[in-house]
Design a protein around this motif. Structure first.
Motif, short mmCIF file in Angstrom:
data_model
loop_
_atom_site.label_atom_id
_atom_site.label_comp_id
_atom_site.label_asym_id
_atom_site.label_seq_id
_atom_site.Cartn_x
_atom_site.Cartn_y
_atom_site.Cartn_z
N ASP A 88 40.03 6.90 15.21
CA ASP A 88 38.90 7.32 14.08
C ASP A 88 39.68 7.91 12.86
N GLU A 89 39.66 6.81 11.76
CA GLU A 89 40.58 7.08 10.66
C GLU A 89 39.82 8.20 9.86
N GLY A 90 38.29 8.33 10.01
CA GLY A 90 37.47 9.23 9.26
C GLY A 90 37.64 10.59 9.77
N GLY A 91 38.64 10.74 10.87
CA GLY A 91 38.92 12.03 11.24
C GLY A 91 40.20 12.80 10.55
N LYS A 92 40.87 11.96 9.67
CA LYS A 92 41.97 12.31 8.92
C LYS A 92 41.72 12.54 7.48
N ILE A 93 42.77 13.14 6.72
CA ILE A 93 42.63 13.34 5.32
C ILE A 93 43.12 11.87 4.74
N ASN A 94 42.18 11.76 3.76
CA ASN A 94 42.30 10.52 2.98
C ASN A 94 43.29 10.63 1.88
N VAL A 95 44.56 10.18 1.78
CA VAL A 95 45.66 10.43 0.86
C VAL A 95 44.91 10.21 -0.72
N ASN A 96 44.10 9.18 -0.73
CA ASN A 96 43.50 8.71 -1.88
C ASN A 96 42.74 9.77 -2.50
N ALA A 97 42.21 10.69 -1.52
CA ALA A 97 41.09 11.58 -2.17
C ALA A 97 41.97 12.98 -3.00
N LEU A 98 43.31 13.06 -2.93
CA LEU A 98 44.07 14.03 -3.37
C LEU A 98 43.95 14.25 -4.91
N ILE A 99 43.26 13.16 -5.43
CA ILE A 99 42.93 13.21 -6.97
C ILE A 99 41.74 13.08 -6.99
N SER A 100 40.95 13.70 -7.99
CA SER A 100 39.60 13.14 -8.00
C SER A 100 39.15 12.01 -8.66
N ASP A 101 39.97 11.50 -9.43
CA ASP A 101 39.57 9.85 -10.10
C ASP A 101 40.91 9.50 -10.31
N ILE A 102 41.31 8.25 -9.54
CA ILE A 102 42.59 7.75 -9.75
C ILE A 102 42.42 6.68 -10.99
N SER A 103 41.38 6.40 -11.32
CA SER A 103 41.47 5.42 -12.55
C SER A 103 41.24 6.32 -13.72
N SER A 104 40.98 7.53 -13.76
CA SER A 104 40.70 8.37 -14.99
C SER A 104 41.67 8.26 -15.85
N THR A 105 41.63 8.48 -17.27
CA THR A 105 42.60 8.67 -18.22
C THR A 105 42.82 10.36 -18.27
N GLN A 106 42.16 10.92 -17.81
CA GLN A 106 42.19 12.38 -18.07
C GLN A 106 43.40 12.92 -17.18
N PRO A 107 43.70 14.33 -17.29
CA PRO A 107 45.05 14.68 -16.80
C PRO A 107 44.85 14.51 -15.30
N ALA A 108 45.65 14.31 -14.51
CA ALA A 108 45.61 14.07 -13.37
C ALA A 108 45.68 15.10 -12.48
N ALA A 109 45.20 15.11 -11.03
CA ALA A 109 45.11 16.41 -10.18
C ALA A 109 46.57 17.03 -10.21
N GLY A 110 47.74 16.30 -10.25
CA GLY A 110 49.06 16.88 -10.24
C GLY A 110 49.41 17.77 -11.55
N ALA A 111 48.81 17.62 -12.63
CA ALA A 111 48.90 18.62 -13.49
C ALA A 111 48.11 19.61 -13.58
N LEU A 112 46.88 19.74 -12.96
CA LEU A 112 46.17 20.69 -12.48
C LEU A 112 46.68 21.52 -11.46
N LEU A 113 47.27 20.94 -10.53
CA LEU A 113 47.85 21.62 -9.58
C LEU A 113 48.70 22.48 -9.85
N ARG A 114 49.65 22.06 -10.76
CA ARG A 114 50.75 23.03 -11.63
C ARG A 114 50.30 24.26 -12.10
#
Length: 362
Positions: A115-141
């Motif tokens: 069941d792949e639904g029982g795993k962490i979806n790597v694509n969920a690590l940032i809130s909106d991949i297509s967004s032009t706003q600061p990425a989650a990586g910048a906020l993580l810092r």
């Protein structure tokens, strides 16, 4: 005079005898040589014939093994998409991680469901991949924190969860930065483990970071720090002598619903991942596993009988679910000495029912 004639006759007789003996010996040698050459040729032809027969048999059995594995994928796909009471026990066994082997003629097909639904979806690590706003990586810092409703630019809660999971598994949590940098849009490395295209261009075989949603979890091998050792700590197995990221137990790569968020299936998530979902619920992970061994959890509110309440229960409601749409099916067909394995990622229960997302043959 007579004696001289007799001696000459005897001499001629001996020479004639020796000549005949020499010719007989030569004929014997030639005969033995011819027999040896014929034997070598016959043995060589026999060997080539046996090799050809063996190769033909393997080719035939290889095709039969492939179609047995393919049939296993089809059967399980239909089993997961339908509710047939007679096969409900088998369905639950497969969803619990068990295997099932079916003998067919001279061969067999063994199937297993992840069941792949029982795993962490790597694509969920940032809130909106297509967004032009600061990425989650910048906020993580700026330091990880739980996202709040309506906060579009808040860091994804899955970053902190993944870091906690990596610590539990003995993996450097800074590798999460590399995961973020692989899919975010900026070119600024995230933390000590981050790496953008500048890093990958400097490798012996250069390439660029994807800077978009990860299409397949096999891309983990391209990300900085995800060595064979790290992948094996994630539960990945060797397939054909190579550690295959697709066999890991904790991370997956799937499309996110438009405007939606990722949720973990509490019925199938590994204990270590359950323990990482919230700080409050870590102590209840084993109890959840024991509960779902007795029966599938039908309502998240059922967790209250385990003493889970307050913030912990709210986190489960926000981050968890009890059903899945995505499954990886492993099917192995065996006939004689030949074995073929197919791993397929399928989507069930959506508008595109029974959609096959990926197909790999080993």
């Amino acid at each position: 005079m007579a004696r001289g004639t007799t001696r000459q006759a005897a001499s001629h007789s001996r020479r004639g005898f020796h000549a005949a003996a020499d010719e007989s010996g030569m004929a014997l040698v030639l005969t033995l040589l011819i027999v040896t050459l014929v034997a070598v040729v016959v043995l060589e032809l026999n060997y080539l014939m046996r090799v050809e027969v063996h190769a033909s048999t393997n080719f035939r059995d290889g095709i039969r093994s492939y179609y047995l594995a393919k049939s296993g994928i089809t059967v399980v796909k239909e089993l997961l998409s339908r509710n047939v009471q007679e096969f409900e026990e088998l369905k639950n066994t497969l969803l619990a991680g068990g295997t099932h082997t079916l003998s067919i003629g001279e061969g067999s097909a063994t199937v297993r469901v992840i069941d792949e639904g029982g795993k962490i979806n790597v694509n969920a690590l940032i809130s909106d991949i297509s967004s032009t706003q600061p990425a989650a990586g910048a906020l993580l810092r700026q330091g990880p924190q739980r996202s709040q409703p309506g906060d579009a630019q808040a860091v994804s809660p899955w970053i902190q969860i993944t870091e906690d999971l990596f610590q539990r598994l003995g993996i450097d949590p800074t590798l999460v930065g590399g995961l973020i940098d692989w899919i975010d849009l900026d070119d600024v490395p995230t933390g000590a483990g981050g790496a953008e295209s500048n890093y990958y261009r400097g490798l012996e075989k250069p390439y660029k970071a994807r800077n978009a949603a990860m299409e397949t979890i096999a891309e983990l091998r391209l990300i900085r720090g995800f060595t064979d050792e790290a992948l094996m700590k994630l539960g990945a197995r060797r397939v054909g002598g190579i550690v295959d990221p697709a066999t890991n137990l904790y991370l997956t790569s799937l499309p996110l619903p438009q405007g939606g968020s990722w949720r973990i299936n509490l019925n199938t998530a590994p204990p270590a991942l359950l323990a990482s979902l919230t700080r409050e619920v870590g102590q209840f992970a084993d109890a959840i596993v024991q509960l779902r061994k007795q029966h599938r959890i039908e309502k998240i509110s059922d967790l209250q009988q385990l003493g889970i309440s307050g913030q912990a229960l709210e986190d489960f409601q926000n981050l968890g679910t009890l059903t899945s749409q995505y499954y990886a099916i492993e099917a192995r067909g065996s006939v004689g000495d030949m074995v073929k394995q197919i791993t397929s990622l399928i989507q069930i229960g959506s508008d595109q029912a029974n959609q096959i997302l990926s197909w790999r043959v080993y």
